[in-house]
Write an enzyme that holds these catalytic residues in place. Structure first.
Site, PDB file in Angstrom:
ATOM      1  N   HIS A   1     -37.664  46.516  -9.558  1.00  0.00           N
ATOM      2  CA  HIS A   1     -37.042  48.016  -8.565  1.00  0.00           C
ATOM      3  C   HIS A   1     -37.675  47.891  -7.730  1.00  0.00           C
ATOM      4  O   HIS A   1     -38.330  47.194  -6.541  1.00  0.00           O
ATOM      5  CB  HIS A   1     -38.097  49.434  -9.089  1.00  0.00           C
TER       6      HIS A   1
ATOM      7  N   CYS B   1     -32.802  46.756  -5.135  1.00  0.00           N
ATOM      8  CA  CYS B   1     -32.687  48.107  -4.469  1.00  0.00           C
ATOM      9  C   CYS B   1     -32.895  47.979  -2.625  1.00  0.00           C
ATOM     10  O   CYS B   1     -33.769  47.601  -3.433  1.00  0.00           O
ATOM     11  CB  CYS B   1     -32.451  48.931  -5.370  1.00  0.00           C
TER      12      CYS B   1
END
Length: 339
Positions: free
Chosen positions: A91, A144
């Protein structure tokens, strides 16, 4: 006798098992990347370290402290001409900027280790600054909001410097890889969720991220949270002066632009496996071009084409580095032709 340059790699995969943030392909990404480094690029397996949060594993976990420690050890042992590689799959997030003179509401980039001890763009800049003269650090972040993850690094391929105008015939798109709600998940944890999670751990009700990070991780938290505001301003000036250097030794291949998400693909229902779309694209490029010394810029542009050919058009990998490093071979490799 001329010194032989060494290459070292640290590969980190975070799946966050048994949590609401669970991903599926990140551990697969770094396992596959290790194979690519050895098979396609001739790395020595003993010079590759892998950290994952695989459930039940007794290996060292990819906490913020452990990742930074491993990166620090790589940087400290590097000599002129050595090549360091950090591959992260997990993440990413965007947090409010603490940098002086930045507009109100501006955001900075960070990765999210398995314990939420964020590693920020400032930390990666600090690592690059510590490199021995002539050594390099290449970071590939399949996460991301990864564009700009090395603070002050120059954009070579990105939203303001490259137009992805290559057309791909719809008939070439791999329908199994085309993202859908059932097989794709963005590799991001929004800031509000980060804050909520940390608040549950500290029981301190404040929106100031630094307060939570310092309470939980103390001296192991990011430089962004530990430095007083005066030192933050000085650090920012020091980083700005780096732009005057003829060559910077940091190289970032990001899975997407700073305002985009990267996909975690899970094809288990179709008899396949899970993987990060960007990691898979880079590995595909390396495999299909075995024996060729591709430049950093070529790897990113080709990875963009692989993603587009697979129907993944919401993320656009980027390259951040000096002008000279953009055209140098990826990981300074003399590719192997071993089958």
């Amino acid at each position: 006798m001329e010194k032989e340059n060494k290459r070292f790699a640290l590969l980190v995969g975070c799946n966050y098992p048994n949590s609401q943030y669970e991903l599926h392909g990140c551990i697969n990404d770094v396992v596959a990347m290790k194979e690519s480094l050895v098979r396609e690029l001739g790395f020595d397996p003993k010079d590759i370290e892998v950290l994952t949060d695989e459930a039940g594993s007794s290996s060292v976990k990819p906490t913020g402290e452990n990742i930074k420690k491993a990166l620090g050890e790589l940087v400290d042992k590097a000599e002129a001409g050595d090549v360091l590689y950090f591959h992260y799959s997990g993440h990413g997030t965007r947090i409010p900027s603490l940098k002086p003179l930045h507009p109100i509401g501006s955001k900075d980039e960070a990765i999210v280790p398995c314990d939420f001890n964020l590693i920020t763009d400032v930390d990666f800049r600090h690592l690059v600054n510590r490199l021995a003269k002539g050594a390099s650090l290449t970071i590939l972040s399949d996460s991301c909001h990864s564009g700009g993850l090395i603070d002050k690094e120059k954009e070579q391929v990105g939203p303001t410097s490259f137009s992805d105008s290559d057309n791909v015939d719809d008939t070439t798109i791999n329908k199994a890889l085309k993202p859908s709600s059932s097989n794709s998940k963005p590799k991001t944890i929004p800031f509000d969720s980060i804050l909520k999670h940390l608040t549950s751990l500290t029981n301190i009700h404040t929106s100031d991220l630094a307060t939570h990070m310092l309470e939980l991780f103390g001296s192991n938290s990011s430089l962004k949270f530990r430095l007083p505001r005066f030192d933050q301003a000085q650090l920012h000036r020091d980083f700005s002066n780096l732009l005057m250097r003829p060559r910077d030794n940091g190289i970032l291949l990001s899975g997407c632009q700073a305002d985009e998400t990267s996909a975690d693909m899970n094809l288990a229902a179709a008899g396949g496996k899970a993987f990060g779309a960007f990691s898979n694209a880079v590995q595909t490029v390396l495999k299909e071009n075995r024996g060729k010394a591709l430049s950093n810029k070529e790897v990113v542009i080709m990875a963009r084409k692989v993603l587009k050919g697979n129907g993944i058009d919401h993320q656009h990998p980027c390259l951040y580095c000096s002008d000279e490093n953009a055209d140098l071979p990826f990981l300074m490799c003399q590719p192997t032709t071993t089958t």
